[in-house]
Design a protein around this motif. Structure first.
Motif, short mmCIF file in Angstrom:
data_model
loop_
_atom_site.label_atom_id
_atom_site.label_comp_id
_atom_site.label_asym_id
_atom_site.label_seq_id
_atom_site.Cartn_x
_atom_site.Cartn_y
_atom_site.Cartn_z
N GLY A 1 0.84 -1.19 0.00
CA GLY A 1 0.00 0.00 0.00
C GLY A 1 0.87 1.24 0.00
N PHE B 1 -6.19 1.44 2.46
CA PHE B 1 -5.95 1.53 3.90
C PHE B 1 -4.49 1.25 4.22
CE2 PHE B 1 -7.37 1.64 8.18
CZ PHE B 1 -8.69 2.03 8.16
N ALA B 2 -3.77 0.70 3.25
CA ALA B 2 -2.37 0.32 3.46
C ALA B 2 -2.22 -0.60 4.67
CB ALA B 2 -1.48 1.55 3.61
N MET B 3 -2.99 -1.66 4.68
CA MET B 3 -2.91 -2.59 5.81
C MET B 3 -1.52 -3.22 5.92
SD MET B 3 -5.53 -2.38 7.66
CE MET B 3 -5.27 -3.77 8.75
N ASP C 1 5.40 -5.42 -3.96
CA ASP C 1 4.21 -4.67 -4.39
C ASP C 1 4.34 -4.45 -5.89
OD1 ASP C 1 2.01 -2.70 -2.68
OD2 ASP C 1 2.22 -2.43 -4.85
N ASN D 1 5.62 2.03 -4.19
CA ASN D 1 5.02 1.65 -2.90
C ASN D 1 5.99 0.78 -2.12
OD1 ASN D 1 2.70 2.93 -3.67
ND2 ASN D 1 1.45 1.09 -3.90
N ILE E 1 -7.62 -10.77 -5.13
CA ILE E 1 -6.38 -11.50 -5.45
C ILE E 1 -5.78 -12.20 -4.22
CG2 ILE E 1 -5.57 -10.55 -7.65
CD1 ILE E 1 -4.18 -8.37 -6.13
N GLU F 1 -5.19 -10.57 5.08
CA GLU F 1 -6.24 -9.62 5.46
C GLU F 1 -7.63 -10.24 5.22
OE1 GLU F 1 -7.20 -7.24 7.05
OE2 GLU F 1 -5.22 -6.74 7.78
N LYS F 2 -8.60 -9.75 5.97
CA LYS F 2 -9.99 -10.10 5.74
C LYS F 2 -10.53 -9.22 4.61
CE LYS F 2 -12.46 -7.13 6.76
NZ LYS F 2 -12.71 -5.71 6.31
N GLN G 1 -8.59 -8.41 13.82
CA GLN G 1 -7.89 -7.94 15.01
C GLN G 1 -8.82 -7.46 16.12
OE1 GLN G 1 -8.12 -6.37 12.19
NE2 GLN G 1 -8.59 -4.22 12.54
N HIS H 1 -15.80 -8.58 10.55
CA HIS H 1 -15.42 -8.49 11.96
C HIS H 1 -16.61 -8.81 12.88
CE1 HIS H 1 -11.44 -6.71 11.37
NE2 HIS H 1 -11.95 -5.85 10.53
#
Ligand SMILES: NC(=O)c1ccc[n+]([C@@H]2O[C@H](COP(=O)([O-])OP(=O)(O)OC[C@H]3O[C@@H](n4cnc5c(N)ncnc54)[C@H](O)[C@@H]3O)[C@@H](O)[C@H]2O)c1
Length: 366
Positions: free
Chosen positions: A12, A23-25, A46, A51, A90, A109-110, A138, A176
């Motif tokens: 990100g 959000f750049a998780m 990336d 990035n 992806i 990530e979710k 989280q 969540h």
């Protein structure tokens, strides 16, 4: 205690103001690994080279640890743990690629994936390859929820009868909230789901359509019910979460007032949650986000050390994904959907594609 080499896929651009468009998780994960004394961030990949370069500078990654393609990174850096923070559509090729390359643990990530079929394939592939797979929910580590679970387990409201949710939405935040409902019910799968939604104004988050209002009900195998009412119907629930038991209730709020309250014998008392709420790191409200992120990464490492399944596991994550895709399927079918879910797609996306739902496009502000 082992040491772990960490790599991040999908860094990100670390926006000053994280939104559903970015959000750049990857940064949020890396900040948590940086805090963990068993972790060393060795590489990142990336598809946007600038990035990856900016990320490498922030986290002290050498030039040889910077990659554009994740396959080359896996071969070159041989990380023990990989965090996957690319868009949901992806997740599957990246997670499956990592599993096949022999990565020991993947923290993705979710939501798990953009379709039910993809979510199942991804989890099954990791299981077959003996890979520890977790998804970053989280909020499971936010004190209002961990304290609520502790009160439940201590029998403070008797037997749990239902979990009602009046916060957020069904798909994005639902990854969540519905997951937390499952946690309150000891991570059992649901046996049916019935739902209706309204989608009149286009809302695309992290590349996926997201209804404006949802009403959903589901039942777990032990008879506990889940109910979610969001958007214009969110006021129905009186709180972000209301857990009703045979002898009382637990109320969890997200914005004002006590975060957690216990109701029994006709009286209500606040429960100490050390001031914690449940917002995300990087946002204005997110004072505790990085704390939850740190706890999430700590759970990943602890599972690696002990071999014990984390509540973040892919297997448990599928319980939530099945309710979410099953809820959308109930809307498409106009009826209750008995699980296991027998469709492959994301029914909401399919209904938009077919014209069965036609949300009004939102004007671009620029
Ligand atoms: N846990 C949470 O609370 C939370 C909050 C926000 C977002 N998310 C999730 O995080 C994930 C990522 O979202 P984001 O907003 O951080 O994304 P982002 O757009 O900020 O970053 C994604 C990055 O992935 C890169 N990328 C795309 N394809 C790639 C590939 N094949 N290989 C390597 N890099 C690639 C992009 O160039 C981009 O830099 C999504 O699944 C989203 O739902 C979770």
């Amino acid at each position: 205690m082992s040491q772990y080499d960490i790599a991040i896929i999908g860094t990100g651009p670390d926006p000053a103001n994280p939104t559903v468009e970015g959000f750049a998780m990857g940064y949020r994960h890396a900040e948590a690994y940086r805090e963990h004394d068993q972790c060393r961030i060795v590489a990142c990949a990336d598809v946007v080279p600038e990035n990856a370069r900016a990320f490498a500078e922030e986290f002290g990654i050498d030039d040889e640890g910077i990659y554009e393609g994740f396959e080359a990174m896996l071969a070159g850096a041989e990380p023990d743990v990989v965090s996957v923070a690319v868009p949901p559509a992806i997740h599957e090729p990246v997670v499956v690629g990592c599993a096949r390359a022999g990565v020991g643990a993947i923290h993705c990530e979710k939501p798990i994936a953009h379709t039910w079929e993809s979510a199942q394939r991804l989890v099954q592939t990791c299981w077959r390859h003996g890979v520890q797979l977790t998804f970053n929910r989280q909020r499971r580590f936010a004190r209002p929820f961990t304290e609520a679970k502790r009160l439940l387990d201590a029998g403070e409201i008797g037997e749990l009868e239902r979990v009602t949710i009046g916060w957020g939405d069904f798909y994005d935040l639902g990854a969540h909230t519905v997951d937390l409902a499952g946690m309150f019910n000891d991570d059992r799968p649901a046996e049916w789901v019935i739902a209706q939604l309204d989608y009149r104004e286009e809302d695309v988050r992290f590349g996926a359509h997201q209804e404006n209002q949802m009403f959903a009900q589901w039942r777990y195998g032990n008879g506990v019910h889940g109910v979610l009412s969001t958007g214009a119907g969110s006021g129905l629930i009186d709180a972000a979460f209301l857990l009703r038991g045979t002898e009382g209730a637990i109320q969890i709020d997200v914005e004002d007032g006590p975060m957690l309250e216990l109701e029994r014998g006709g009286s209500r008392e606040p429960v100490d949650v050390a001031g914690e709420d449940m917002h995300m790191a990087g946002t204005e409200e997110g004072r505790f986000g990085s704390l939850f992120q740190n706890r999430s990464v700590a759970a990943v490492i602890e599972s690696l050390e002990t071999g014990e399944e984390s509540g973040l596991s892919g297997r448990i994550g599928l319980n939530t994904a099945e309710i979410l895709f099953g809820g959308y399927e109930s809307v498409r079918r106009r009826g209750r959907v008995d699980l296991p879910l027998d469709v492959a797609d994301n029914p909401l996306e399919a209904m938009v594609d077919s014209g069965a739902l036609s949300p009004e496009p939102v004007e671009d502000e620029d």
